[in-house]
Design a protein around this motif. Structure first.
Motif, PDB file in Angstrom:
ATOM      1  N   THR A 351      19.423  55.523   7.242  1.00  0.00           N
ATOM      2  CA  THR A 351      19.772  54.165   6.789  1.00  0.00           C
ATOM      3  C   THR A 351      18.531  53.434   6.279  1.00  0.00           C
ATOM      4  N   ILE A 352      17.420  53.562   7.008  1.00  0.00           N
ATOM      5  CA  ILE A 352      16.160  52.918   6.583  1.00  0.00           C
ATOM      6  C   ILE A 352      15.664  53.532   5.270  1.00  0.00           C
ATOM      7  N   HIS A 353      15.793  54.848   5.154  1.00  0.00           N
ATOM      8  CA  HIS A 353      15.420  55.523   3.899  1.00  0.00           C
ATOM      9  C   HIS A 353      16.244  54.958   2.733  1.00  0.00           C
ATOM     10  N   ALA A 354      17.556  54.792   2.966  1.00  0.00           N
ATOM     11  CA  ALA A 354      18.439  54.277   1.910  1.00  0.00           C
ATOM     12  C   ALA A 354      18.090  52.840   1.535  1.00  0.00           C
ATOM     13  N   GLN A 355      17.458  52.109   2.478  1.00  0.00           N
ATOM     14  CA  GLN A 355      17.065  50.719   2.208  1.00  0.00           C
ATOM     15  C   GLN A 355      15.636  50.602   1.676  1.00  0.00           C
ATOM     16  N   GLY A 356      15.051  51.748   1.290  1.00  0.00           N
ATOM     17  CA  GLY A 356      13.760  51.713   0.598  1.00  0.00           C
ATOM     18  C   GLY A 356      12.542  52.035   1.422  1.00  0.00           C
ATOM     19  N   GLY A 357      12.717  52.327   2.709  1.00  0.00           N
ATOM     20  CA  GLY A 357      11.580  52.674   3.554  1.00  0.00           C
ATOM     21  C   GLY A 357      11.128  54.112   3.337  1.00  0.00           C
ATOM     22  N   ALA A 358       9.818  54.353   3.465  1.00  0.00           N
ATOM     23  CA  ALA A 358       9.283  55.719   3.410  1.00  0.00           C
ATOM     24  C   ALA A 358       9.258  56.240   4.854  1.00  0.00           C
ATOM     25  N   VAL A 359      10.221  57.096   5.201  1.00  0.00           N
ATOM     26  CA  VAL A 359      10.451  57.502   6.589  1.00  0.00           C
ATOM     27  C   VAL A 359       9.901  58.907   6.850  1.00  0.00           C
ATOM     28  N   THR A 360       9.107  59.053   7.926  1.00  0.00           N
ATOM     29  CA  THR A 360       8.670  60.366   8.379  1.00  0.00           C
ATOM     30  C   THR A 360       9.138  60.573   9.819  1.00  0.00           C
ATOM     31  N   VAL A 361       9.809  61.702  10.056  1.00  0.00           N
ATOM     32  CA  VAL A 361      10.442  61.992  11.350  1.00  0.00           C
ATOM     33  C   VAL A 361       9.715  63.130  12.052  1.00  0.00           C
ATOM     34  N   TYR A 362       9.593  63.026  13.386  1.00  0.00           N
ATOM     35  CA  TYR A 362       9.117  64.159  14.195  1.00  0.00           C
ATOM     36  C   TYR A 362       9.978  64.302  15.445  1.00  0.00           C
ATOM     37  N   ASP A 363      10.327  65.539  15.779  1.00  0.00           N
ATOM     38  CA  ASP A 363      11.058  65.867  17.007  1.00  0.00           C
ATOM     39  C   ASP A 363      10.526  67.203  17.524  1.00  0.00           C
ATOM     40  N   PRO A 364      10.350  67.351  18.845  1.00  0.00           N
ATOM     41  CA  PRO A 364       9.772  68.595  19.374  1.00  0.00           C
ATOM     42  C   PRO A 364      10.634  69.838  19.153  1.00  0.00           C
ATOM     43  N   GLN A 365      11.973  69.688  19.007  1.00  0.00           N
ATOM     44  CA  GLN A 365      12.844  70.866  18.902  1.00  0.00           C
ATOM     45  C   GLN A 365      13.819  70.844  17.734  1.00  0.00           C
ATOM     46  N   ALA A 366      14.148  69.681  17.228  1.00  0.00           N
ATOM     47  CA  ALA A 366      15.286  69.572  16.302  1.00  0.00           C
ATOM     48  C   ALA A 366      14.902  69.517  14.828  1.00  0.00           C
ATOM     49  N   MET A 367      13.665  69.881  14.484  1.00  0.00           N
ATOM     50  CA  MET A 367      13.197  69.701  13.101  1.00  0.00           C
ATOM     51  C   MET A 367      14.005  70.514  12.085  1.00  0.00           C
TER      52      MET A 367
END
Length: 444
Positions: A351-367
């Protein structure tokens, strides 16, 4: 002679059940129509993350008690007891459960059943399904009345599935109305679960419909409890109260208890959301939809938490995500899992990406699963990667490594020290003392 077991469907439930039953000493054949999945499991490689399960899988493959196949002929010939563990996803465009996979198992298996056996449903199904499948089994099986159906719902929590399989808090056996068939089904299930019953695990015998309802009623209650505390969080925000203190005070009332009373981003995953929707749909078919109208609000409260999370982050950035960088910690719907189905974390990130934010995600297992589900997002190789240059950091899945973060360490990589705690997992005083602006759902 010990019963020989088959487990049909080797997804999360089936692979766990097959490996754990083999670990109890049974000979087990796991069956799946997905040849690639069968090959991976046969090589001792789990297609999902579940703590403690892979060593059990490998140990029992090596011992020869467990093997996997794509052949219904092989499974039917081998098994005395056939566990049905296939998925019942939400139908596209409606609330009802899709029973395609459950129906397909009976259509394929039943015509191959030539000797006395027990077929045991473990999948989560709408009430009334077992009776319908039992009639179809009787119609198709050459063994006739000697092929009996029972319903034995699963109660696994992702991240604790091994414990929940080997040491459940209860065992429910839904048996047919026919007394002889019911006695046979109960006897076999008591023998299979004898080690657990010996430990004092309650064994509850019921009719099909009650056994089916136990699972969906349990999930509906848990979802309601989660949404209740999140509704209180909405009130707390308006009243400038602290929902975490409210939750703590409520937890000491033994009529309420603290489990599932953690305020935050709400529930997701492959079970609770689709199960409560299927329950509502089935109640409508039975003409008692008014009994479950409260579940619609439970679902809506849950979705509103995600919207509020986005709003909080946007407020911290002065009202817009445009040109701003957002670090997201978490992609799985809960810790100790790589499951991203209906993940609140990924919903917020996209949702934040769709609103123009540059989003970077990290998860220990679910990448890997997250990348497949949301290729439009950017993914970092570590917490520092996700937070680098961020104007705001969002904690959206409460992995221990995120809970234990040092705010001073993280301060060195971000552009601005803003953090929104979507799981009420961090110590606000610690973060504020390190110069961070700390916000959380349901807290002043």
């Amino acid at each position: 002679m010990a019963h020989r077991l088959t487990v049909i469907g080797t997804g999360y439930l089936g692979a766990t059940h097959a490996a754990c039953m083999a670990d109890l000493g049974f000979e087990v054949v796991g069956l799946d129509t997905d040849a690639a999945k069968v090959d991976r499991l046969a090589a001792g490689d789990l297609p999902f993350y579940e703590p403690g399960l892979e060593p059990i899988l490998r140990r029992n493959l090596a011992a020869g008690r467990l093997r996997f196949t794509t052949s219904y002929d092989e499974a039917a010939e081998f098994g005395d007891v056939h566990f049905v563990c296939v998925g019942t996803p939400q139908k596209r465009g409606e609330y009802a459960a899709d029973l395609t996979y459950v129906d397909a198992v009976i259509e394929e298996l039943a015509p191959r059943l030539h000797r006395p056996c027990l077929v045991v449903g473990k999948s989560t199904v709408p009430v009334g399904t077992a009776a319908r499948l039992a009639a179809r089994l009787a119609e198709l099986a050459p063994a006739g009345g000697d092929a009996v159906l029972a319903w034995n719902p699963e109660f696994l929590r992702e991240g604790y599935a091994v414990e929940d399989t080997l040491h459940p808090d209860r065992i429910v056996a839904g048996v047919p109305d026919d007394q002889g068939a019911a006695e046979r089904a109960e006897k076999v299930l008591r023998e299979i679960y004898s080690s657990m019953i010996g430990e004092g695990v309650p064994f509850i015998v019921a009719d099909y419909a009650t056994a089916e309802l136990v699972k969906v009623a349990a999930n509906a209650f848990l979802a309601t409890k989660i949404s209740f505390i999140n509704a209180m969080a909405e009130v707390c925000e308006a009243a400038h109260a602290d929902v975490t203190k409210l939750s703590l005070a409520l937890s000491y009332d033994d009529r309420i208890g603290g489990k599932f009373l953690g305020p935050g981003l709400g529930f997701g995953g492959g079970c609770l959301p689709k199960d409560i929707r299927a329950f509502m749909a089935r109640a409508g078919e039975l003409g008692v939809d008014q009994a479950l109208t409260f579940l619609r609000e439970v679902d809506e409260i849950n979705i509103r938490r995600r919207i509020r999370m986005v709003d909080l982050a946007r407020e911290l950035l002065g009202g817009s995500f445009a040109g701003r960088t957002v670090g997201v910690l978490g992609a799985a719907f809960k810790p100790n899992s790589d499951d991203v189905r209906d993940s609140p974390a990924l919903d917020v990130a996209s949702t934040i990406h769709a609103q123009g934010g540059a989003v970077t995600v990290y998860d220990p297992q679910a990448m890997d699963n997250a990348r497949r589900a949301h290729p439009e997002l950017t993914y970092g190789a570590s917490v520092q990667d996700a937070a680098r240059g961020a104007h705001v950091v969002l904690l959206l899945t409460e992995w221990r490594q995120f809970r234990d973060l040092d705010p001073a360490d993280l301060a060195g990589v971000v552009a601005e020290r803003n953090i929104v705690d979507g799981r009420n997992a961090l110590d606000p005083e610690l973060w504020r003392a390190a110069g961070w602006t700390y916000r959380a759902l349901g807290r002043p």
